[in-house]
Motif scaffolding. Structure first.
Motif, PDB file in Angstrom:
ATOM      1  N   TRP A   1       0.391   4.933  -0.579  1.00  0.00           N
ATOM      2  CA  TRP A   1      -0.592   6.854   0.155  1.00  0.00           C
ATOM      3  C   TRP A   1       0.708   8.009  -0.640  1.00  0.00           C
ATOM      4  O   TRP A   1       2.200   8.062  -0.248  1.00  0.00           O
ATOM      5  CB  TRP A   1      -0.370   6.554   1.064  1.00  0.00           C
ATOM      6  CG  TRP A   1       0.030   6.899   2.970  1.00  0.00           C
ATOM      7  CD1 TRP A   1       0.411   5.811   3.349  1.00  0.00           C
ATOM      8  CD2 TRP A   1       0.612   7.767   3.590  1.00  0.00           C
ATOM      9  NE1 TRP A   1       1.140   6.249   3.987  1.00  0.00           N
ATOM     10  CE2 TRP A   1       1.583   7.525   4.452  1.00  0.00           C
ATOM     11  CE3 TRP A   1       0.373   8.771   3.241  1.00  0.00           C
ATOM     12  CZ2 TRP A   1       1.978   8.071   5.301  1.00  0.00           C
ATOM     13  CZ3 TRP A   1       1.698   9.879   3.525  1.00  0.00           C
ATOM     14  CH2 TRP A   1       2.641   9.952   5.530  1.00  0.00           C
TER      15      TRP A   1
ATOM     16  N   LYS B   1      -6.107   5.101  -2.493  1.00  0.00           N
ATOM     17  CA  LYS B   1      -5.143   3.862  -3.094  1.00  0.00           C
ATOM     18  C   LYS B   1      -4.230   4.799  -3.624  1.00  0.00           C
ATOM     19  O   LYS B   1      -4.886   5.626  -4.888  1.00  0.00           O
ATOM     20  CB  LYS B   1      -5.288   2.895  -2.855  1.00  0.00           C
ATOM     21  CG  LYS B   1      -6.081   1.799  -2.113  1.00  0.00           C
ATOM     22  CD  LYS B   1      -6.465   0.614  -3.003  1.00  0.00           C
ATOM     23  CE  LYS B   1      -7.165   0.060  -1.493  1.00  0.00           C
ATOM     24  NZ  LYS B   1      -8.348  -1.107  -1.703  1.00  0.00           N
TER      25      LYS B   1
ATOM     26  N   CYS C   1       0.849  -5.263   3.650  1.00  0.00           N
ATOM     27  CA  CYS C   1      -0.312  -5.449   4.495  1.00  0.00           C
ATOM     28  C   CYS C   1      -0.762  -7.523   4.241  1.00  0.00           C
ATOM     29  O   CYS C   1      -0.807  -7.834   3.133  1.00  0.00           O
ATOM     30  CB  CYS C   1      -1.374  -5.020   3.873  1.00  0.00           C
ATOM     31  SG  CYS C   1      -1.535  -3.437   3.581  1.00  0.00           S
TER      32      CYS C   1
ATOM     33  N   GLU D   1      -7.358  -1.362   6.189  1.00  0.00           N
ATOM     34  CA  GLU D   1      -8.217   0.115   6.401  1.00  0.00           C
ATOM     35  C   GLU D   1      -8.968  -0.415   7.510  1.00  0.00           C
ATOM     36  O   GLU D   1      -9.422   0.503   8.096  1.00  0.00           O
ATOM     37  CB  GLU D   1      -9.162   0.348   4.505  1.00  0.00           C
ATOM     38  CG  GLU D   1      -7.643   0.617   3.979  1.00  0.00           C
ATOM     39  CD  GLU D   1      -8.081   0.059   2.083  1.00  0.00           C
ATOM     40  OE1 GLU D   1      -7.688   1.751   1.156  1.00  0.00           O
ATOM     41  OE2 GLU D   1      -8.793  -0.553   2.118  1.00  0.00           O
TER      42      GLU D   1
ATOM     43  N   PHE E   1       0.933  -1.095   0.610  1.00  0.00           N
ATOM     44  CA  PHE E   1      -0.129   0.287   0.358  1.00  0.00           C
ATOM     45  C   PHE E   1       0.292   1.183  -0.234  1.00  0.00           C
ATOM     46  O   PHE E   1       1.714   1.445   0.927  1.00  0.00           O
ATOM     47  CB  PHE E   1      -0.462  -0.099   1.676  1.00  0.00           C
ATOM     48  CG  PHE E   1      -1.799   1.266   1.572  1.00  0.00           C
ATOM     49  CD1 PHE E   1      -2.964   1.018   0.779  1.00  0.00           C
ATOM     50  CD2 PHE E   1      -1.004   2.910   2.039  1.00  0.00           C
ATOM     51  CE1 PHE E   1      -4.110   2.055   0.849  1.00  0.00           C
ATOM     52  CE2 PHE E   1      -2.391   3.287   2.187  1.00  0.00           C
ATOM     53  CZ  PHE E   1      -3.759   3.387   1.461  1.00  0.00           C
TER      54      PHE E   1
ATOM     55  N   VAL F   1      -4.876  -5.521   2.138  1.00  0.00           N
ATOM     56  CA  VAL F   1      -4.856  -3.843   2.386  1.00  0.00           C
ATOM     57  C   VAL F   1      -6.802  -3.917   2.733  1.00  0.00           C
ATOM     58  O   VAL F   1      -6.681  -3.089   3.663  1.00  0.00           O
ATOM     59  CB  VAL F   1      -4.640  -3.200   0.859  1.00  0.00           C
ATOM     60  CG1 VAL F   1      -5.300  -2.363   1.108  1.00  0.00           C
ATOM     61  CG2 VAL F   1      -3.332  -3.385   0.398  1.00  0.00           C
TER      62      VAL F   1
END
Length: 105
Positions: free
Chosen positions: A6, A97, A56, A64, A4, A60
Motif C-alpha cells: 500500500w 491494493k 498475509c 482486509e 500486500f 489478503v
C-alpha cells in the motif's frame, strides 16, 4: 502466502510524529494485525511518501475483512488521520491494493 503493498502520504511536517506513533503502536493494534494473519509488516518512507508491505498467512481477502470489521483499526485510523492521508477502498474497507509488476523469489 499472499503479499500486500500500500501507499500513503504523511502530512507536511508530521513525519516525526508518524514515526513516533508507530514506534509506540498499541498492543491491541498489533494483536488485530496478528489475528488478521499479517506478518513481516514493514513501512518505508521517502520524503512524505509512505510504502507499506506485509504478508498475509490467511490471504489478503481475509486480512482486509478482519481489519475492516475491527473497532481497534477504526480507532487507529481515526488516531492517524491528523498525520497522514490514506484513501481506503470502499469495497474492502482497506488500503487500495497495489498491483505487483515484478517478483524475484
Amino acid at each position: 502466502m499472499e503479499r500486500f503493498a500500500w501507499k500513503a502520504t504523511v502530512k507536511e511536517g508530521k513525519l516525526e510524529e508518524y514515526k513516533y506513533r508507530h514506534a509506540n503502536i498499541w498492543p491491541e493494534m498489533k494483536q488485530v494485525l496478528k489475528e488478521a494473519g499479517i506478518s513481516n509488516y514493514t513501512i518505508w518512507n521517502v520524503g512524505n511518501e509512505l510504502f507499506g508491505y506485509f504478508e498475509c498467512e490467511k490471504g489478503v481477502a481475509y486480512a482486509e475483512k478482519y481489519q475492516a470489521e475491527s473497532p481497534v483499526v477504526d480507532k487507529w485510523n481515526e488516531y492517524m488521520k491528523d498525520v497522514m492521508v490514506m484513501e481506503m477502498d470502499p469495497k474492502t474497507g482497506a488500503q487500495p491494493k497495489m498491483q505487483q509488476v515484478f517478483f524475484l523469489p
